[in-house]
Design an enzyme around this catalytic site. Structure first.
Site, mmCIF file in Angstrom:
data_model
loop_
_atom_site.group_PDB
_atom_site.id
_atom_site.type_symbol
_atom_site.label_atom_id
_atom_site.label_comp_id
_atom_site.label_asym_id
_atom_site.label_seq_id
_atom_site.Cartn_x
_atom_site.Cartn_y
_atom_site.Cartn_z
ATOM 1 N N ASP A 44 0.850 -1.204 0.000
ATOM 2 C CA ASP A 44 0.000 0.000 0.000
ATOM 3 C C ASP A 44 0.883 1.251 0.000
ATOM 4 O O ASP A 44 0.383 2.369 -0.058
ATOM 5 C CB ASP A 44 -1.013 -0.010 1.155
ATOM 6 C CG ASP A 44 -0.369 -0.089 2.529
ATOM 7 O OD1 ASP A 44 0.870 -0.187 2.614
ATOM 8 O OD2 ASP A 44 -1.124 -0.048 3.521
ATOM 9 N N SER A 45 2.218 1.033 -0.007
ATOM 10 C CA SER A 45 3.150 2.135 -0.271
ATOM 11 C C SER A 45 2.888 2.732 -1.647
ATOM 12 O O SER A 45 3.420 3.788 -1.976
ATOM 13 C CB SER A 45 4.602 1.637 -0.189
ATOM 14 O OG SER A 45 4.781 0.477 -0.983
ATOM 15 N N ASP A 83 -1.076 -6.095 -0.121
ATOM 16 C CA ASP A 83 -1.419 -5.461 1.152
ATOM 17 C C ASP A 83 -2.924 -5.272 1.275
ATOM 18 O O ASP A 83 -3.580 -4.829 0.329
ATOM 19 C CB ASP A 83 -0.778 -4.062 1.231
ATOM 20 C CG ASP A 83 0.475 -4.045 2.093
ATOM 21 O OD1 ASP A 83 0.615 -4.916 2.976
ATOM 22 O OD2 ASP A 83 1.313 -3.154 1.872
ATOM 23 N N LYS A 113 -1.211 -9.322 2.913
ATOM 24 C CA LYS A 113 -0.398 -8.911 4.081
ATOM 25 C C LYS A 113 -1.257 -7.998 4.948
ATOM 26 O O LYS A 113 -1.979 -7.138 4.425
ATOM 27 C CB LYS A 113 0.879 -8.192 3.634
ATOM 28 C CG LYS A 113 1.719 -7.687 4.816
ATOM 29 C CD LYS A 113 3.151 -7.334 4.424
ATOM 30 C CE LYS A 113 3.310 -6.005 3.731
ATOM 31 N NZ LYS A 113 2.821 -4.846 4.502
ATOM 32 N N GLU A 115 -1.212 -5.636 8.635
ATOM 33 C CA GLU A 115 -0.421 -5.006 9.697
ATOM 34 C C GLU A 115 -1.052 -5.294 11.061
ATOM 35 O O GLU A 115 -2.278 -5.237 11.201
ATOM 36 C CB GLU A 115 -0.369 -3.482 9.477
ATOM 37 C CG GLU A 115 0.393 -3.100 8.214
ATOM 38 C CD GLU A 115 0.530 -1.595 8.039
ATOM 39 O OE1 GLU A 115 0.158 -0.828 8.954
ATOM 40 O OE2 GLU A 115 1.035 -1.185 6.972
ATOM 41 N N GLU A 182 9.395 -4.398 10.187
ATOM 42 C CA GLU A 182 9.837 -3.118 9.613
ATOM 43 C C GLU A 182 10.403 -2.224 10.718
ATOM 44 O O GLU A 182 9.733 -1.964 11.735
ATOM 45 C CB GLU A 182 8.649 -2.421 8.922
ATOM 46 C CG GLU A 182 9.036 -1.085 8.304
ATOM 47 C CD GLU A 182 8.005 -0.521 7.338
ATOM 48 O OE1 GLU A 182 7.001 -1.208 7.022
ATOM 49 O OE2 GLU A 182 8.202 0.617 6.887
#
Ligand code: KIV
Length: 265
Positions: A44-45, A83, A113, A115, A182
Site C-alpha cells: 500500500d506504499s 497489502d 499482508k 499489519e 519493519e
C-alpha cells in the site's frame, strides 16, 4: 506457475535468503521476474510512490486490486502478496475476511499482508481457514502512523520488544506463512527469527532474518528525497532518467530528433 509458499519455506530451511520487492505495474513486474526475485509485494506504499500521498491511509481495496492485476500481466513466477489497505480489516473480522477473499478473487494475487499483532490474530486464523494465505507485518506499521506519532524505529523498550516477540509467535500460531518486520532493532529481529519456523522478511530489521524487502523505487534510487538508513541504492535512476529526459527535450528543441532515419518514407 508461481513459486509456492512451501517452496519458499524449503528455501528458508535450506538457509537460502528470500528476496522480495514492491512492484505496482507490468513493466517493472517483467524486470523483477527477469531478476529472479522470489516475491512481489503490491504494497500500500503505492499510496506514496504511485499516488503521491503523504501516507498509505487513503489507499483503497480497488486500488490494490487494480495494481495487482497490472503486475500479474507482467510476471508469472514470483509469489504475489497484496497489502490489505487501511480500513479494509480494522472494523471487524467479518469485513476483513470478505475483503481478503475479494482481493484474492479479483486481483489474482496469491496472499495478503496485514499489519498488526494480537488484534489481528483471530482474523489471520479465519483468513487462512478460508484459503487466504497471510503474511503478518510488525514493527513500524505505516497504517498506524498517527497512533505511533510518526515513522520511528519500534520495539526499543523491553516491554515493546516483548510485545512484538509475543505478537510474532501468535501470528505464526494463527497460520501466517511469513512475517514482515519493519524498522526494528537488529537484535530483536534475530530473536524473533530464531523463535519462528516461518520466514521473517526484514525492512530495516538487519541481516539476521530469512529475507529482505525494499520499495523498488528506493532500491533503484528513483527519487531525490531523503534516504532512510535501511535503504541501499543499487542504481541512481533518478539521475539517469532526468538526464535522458533533458537530452530528449534538447534534441526536440534543436530539431535533431527525430532524424530522417527515424521518419517514415
Ligand atoms: O507497503 C509496503 O511497501 C510495505 C513494505 C514497506 C513492507 O508494507
Amino acid at each position: 506457475m508461481a513459486i509456492t509458499i512451501a517452496e519458499l519455506q524449503k528455501k528458508k530451511e535450506a538457509g537460502e535468503k528470500l528476496t522480495m520487492v514492491t512492484t505496482y505495474d507490468a513493466t517493472f513486474a517483467q524486470l523483477v521476474e527477469a531478476a529472479g526475485i522470489d516475491m512481489i509485494l503490491i504494497g500500500d506504499s503505492l499510496g506514496n510512490v504511485m499516488q503521491g500521498r503523504g501516507s498509505t491511509l487513503g489507499v483503497t481495496v480497488d486500488n490494490m486490486i487494480y495494481h495487482t492485476q497490472c503486475v500479474l500481466r507482467g510476471c508469472s513466477s514470483p509469489l504475489v502478496v497484496v497489502d490489505m489497505p487501511f480500513g479494509s480489516y480494522q472494523v471487524c473480522d467479518d469485513e476483513g475476511v470478505r475483503n481478503g477473499i475479494r482481493i484474492l478473487k479479483e486481483s489474482g494475487g496469491h496472499a495478503v499482508k496485514i499489519e498488526g499483532g494480537a488484534r489481528v490474530v483471530n482474523l489471520v486464523k479465519r483468513l487462512v481457514d478460508a484459503g487466504v494465505p497471510v503474511m503478518g507485518h510488525l514493527g513500524l506499521t505505516p497504517q498506524s502512523v498517527h497512533t505511533m506519532s510518526g515513522y520511528h524505529v519500534q520495539g526499543k523498550s523491553d516491554d515493546a520488544a516483548e510485545t512484538m516477540y509475543q505478537d510474532a509467535l501468535a501470528l505464526e500460531a494463527a497460520g501466517a506463512f511469513s512475517v514482515v518486520l519493519e524498522c526494528v532493532p537488529r537484535s530483536l529481529a534475530k530473536r524473533i527469527q530464531d523463535a519462528l519456523h516461518i520466514p521473517v522478511i526484514g525492512i530495516g530489521a538487519g541481516p539476521d532474518v530469512a529475507g529482505q524487502v525494499l520499495v523498488i523505487q528506493d532500491l533503484l534510487g528513483m527519487s531525490y528525497g531523503k534516504k532512510s538508513k535501511f535503504v541501499r541504492h543499487y542504481a541512481s535512476l533518478a539521475d539517469v532518467i532526468t538526464h535522458a529526459l533533458k537530452d530528449y527535450a534538447s534534441c526536440v528543441k534543436d530539431g535533431s530528433f527525430p532524424s530522417d532515419q527515424e521518419s517514415y518514407h
